[in-house]
Design a protein around this motif. Structure first.
Motif, short mmCIF file in Angstrom:
data_model
loop_
_atom_site.label_atom_id
_atom_site.label_comp_id
_atom_site.label_asym_id
_atom_site.label_seq_id
_atom_site.Cartn_x
_atom_site.Cartn_y
_atom_site.Cartn_z
N ILE A 39 34.28 40.42 73.92
CA ILE A 39 34.16 39.42 74.99
C ILE A 39 33.45 38.17 74.50
O ILE A 39 33.90 37.04 74.74
CB ILE A 39 33.43 40.03 76.20
N VAL A 40 32.32 38.35 73.81
CA VAL A 40 31.58 37.19 73.31
C VAL A 40 32.40 36.42 72.29
O VAL A 40 32.43 35.18 72.30
CB VAL A 40 30.23 37.64 72.68
N SER A 41 33.12 37.11 71.42
CA SER A 41 33.93 36.44 70.39
C SER A 41 35.08 35.66 71.01
O SER A 41 35.35 34.52 70.62
CB SER A 41 34.47 37.48 69.40
N ILE A 42 35.75 36.26 72.00
CA ILE A 42 36.85 35.55 72.67
C ILE A 42 36.31 34.35 73.45
O ILE A 42 36.90 33.27 73.43
CB ILE A 42 37.61 36.52 73.61
N GLY A 43 35.17 34.56 74.15
CA GLY A 43 34.57 33.45 74.90
C GLY A 43 34.17 32.30 73.99
O GLY A 43 34.40 31.14 74.31
N ALA A 350 38.33 43.89 65.80
CA ALA A 350 39.78 44.06 65.82
C ALA A 350 40.36 43.68 67.17
O ALA A 350 41.41 43.01 67.26
CB ALA A 350 40.13 45.51 65.49
N ALA A 351 39.66 44.08 68.26
CA ALA A 351 40.12 43.74 69.61
C ALA A 351 40.10 42.24 69.84
O ALA A 351 41.01 41.67 70.45
CB ALA A 351 39.26 44.45 70.64
N ALA A 352 39.04 41.56 69.35
CA ALA A 352 38.94 40.11 69.52
C ALA A 352 40.10 39.40 68.85
O ALA A 352 40.74 38.51 69.44
CB ALA A 352 37.61 39.61 68.94
N ILE A 367 44.02 30.06 69.43
CA ILE A 367 42.63 30.40 69.69
C ILE A 367 42.19 31.41 68.64
O ILE A 367 42.84 32.45 68.47
CB ILE A 367 42.44 30.99 71.09
N SER A 368 41.13 31.10 67.94
CA SER A 368 40.57 32.03 66.96
C SER A 368 39.26 32.57 67.50
O SER A 368 38.45 31.80 68.04
CB SER A 368 40.31 31.32 65.62
#
Length: 410
Positions: A39-43, A350-352, A367-368
């Protein structure tokens, strides 16, 4: 040190002896760690992409509007103000963007039109790059020439081609028709992830010298707002202070709060804070599973204490210290959470990447994930702390067992 290695070996042996139970115990830790990291990585990746696109549109821009008091006193921003603002060393350009609604008829049909009167610095505000011809000049503005600039996309909509430099376009606004000569064609920007430049059915735009609109609309040279393009090497606060000083000096309005300022960086900061709050809240919700996982560790360790009561009794009767028994069980709970944390880190990263890839493909954007070592370290440290914290009670319970009573139990 030797004792600690022995405790670790014993802990690993007990974990491997109960693989299924150990994995189920780790599951809450794995889900919590992986969720927080993903979540933090995607955000962060989304925020980085948003900042990149918005910076391309308006980095260094400062907006100054006339307040209600200024409007009542009719202290509007004037062409003389524009010249004085542009003369500042810290200012690269100024824009006023006064827009009128109009219409035009070409060989392709009738079209609604937005006619934007501006300075020659409008190209800097819009970050325009020229595809054909040139932008109108300071001389065009000074002499109120009927020239205009159009985007290549709008040119194709109106004329069927973007090779339109030198062609005329008739524009009707407020029942007055004027003919503008096209002197430049800008390259239409691609729609970004968060910043959209076009939508289906929107009117076409042409930009003209604001002075050329004086016979179309009264008061066209009295402006409600101005956009200042500050020098990127200078702090925006310095640019703002000097710009306000110019306006207050010209209008003798020091202390009157006639002009309201909004920096582009202030807008960006607020947006980043909002994104950060949303990400933090979702991460907090995901982090609750870490606590649930910690309770799971405590339950399993309590079961383990019950199962190994005779072992504890034998060890204590042979002289094992209370601290040794406690360290044995603490080591086991810490290793369980550490292994769960490592698996969670791998799955979270991996999920991110996977989710960002799906979003990029489905929405045609890039988006990275913003993988942060700090986030990984904090999540891992928190997971280990949870394991140790929830392992203290079972460890204490094991350490306080009476040797005689422990040996009595089957």
């Amino acid at each position: 040190m030797g004792n600690m290695i022995e405790y670790v070996k014993m802990a690993i042996h007990n974990i491997l002896a109960n693989k299924g139970r150990s994995f189920l115990t780790m599951l809450g830790i794995i889900i919590g760690i992986s969720s927080v990291i993903a979540i933090v990585s995607i955000g962060q990746g989304t925020t980085n992409q948003m900042n990149s696109e918005i910076n391309d549109v308006g980095v260094g821009q400062i907006y100054i509007n006339c307040s209600e008091d200024a409007q009542k006193a009719e202290e509007w921003i004037t062409p003389d103000d524009l010249e004085d603002l542009k003369a500042l060393d810290e200012v690269d350009g100024v824009s006023v963007a006064s827009t009128l609604v109009g219409e035009t008829t070409t060989g392709k049909g009738n079209f609604s039109l937005y006619l934007t009167g501006d300075t020659e610095d409008a190209k800097m505000v819009n970050n325009d790059s020229m595809k054909r011809g040139n932008y109108f000049t300071d001389a065009d503005v000074a002499e109120a020439r009927n020239v205009c600039v159009i985007s290549d996309m709008d040119a194709k909509r109106l004329f069927g081609t973007d090779d339109v430099v030198g062609m005329d376009i008739d524009v009707t606004s407020y029942d007055i028709t004027k003919t503008y000569r096209i002197v430049g064609v800008t390259e239409q920007k691609e729609n970004g992830t968060f910043v959209s430049y076009t939508y289906e059915g929107m009117p076409s735009y042409i930009t003209v010298p604001y002075t050329s609109l004086s016979d179309v609309m009264e008061g066209i040279e009295e402006f409600y707002s101005v956009t200042i393009i500050g020098n990127k090497s200078v702090d925006s606060k310095v640019v703002t202070e000097k710009a306000l000083h110019v306006l207050e000096r010209n209008h003798q309005s020091a202390g009157e709060d006639y002009y309201q300022v909004q920096s582009f960086q202030d807008v960006l900061k607020v947006m980043n804070q909002m994104m950060g709050m949303v990400t933090a809240f979702i991460s907090f919700v995901a982090g609750i599973s870490l606590l649930v996982g910690g309770i799971g560790v405590m339950n399993i360790m309590l079961v383990s204490v019950t199962e190994r009561t005779r072992e504890i009794g034998i060890r204590k009767s042979l002289g094992a210290k209370t601290s040794s028994i406690m360290m044995q069980f603490l080591a086991e709970s810490a290793i369980i959470t550490a292994i769960g944390g490592i698996i969670g880190i791998v799955l979270g990263i991996a999920a991110a990447f996977g989710i960002c890839s799906i979003i990029s493909q489905s929405m045609e954007m890039a988006i990275s994930p913003g993988i942060s070592p700090g986030t990984i370290l904090i999540a891992t440290a928190f997971a280990c702390a949870v394991g140790v914290f929830f392992g203290i009670y079972p460890a204490k319970k094991a350490a306080k067992l009476s040797p005689i009573e422990a040996l009595r139990r089957n």
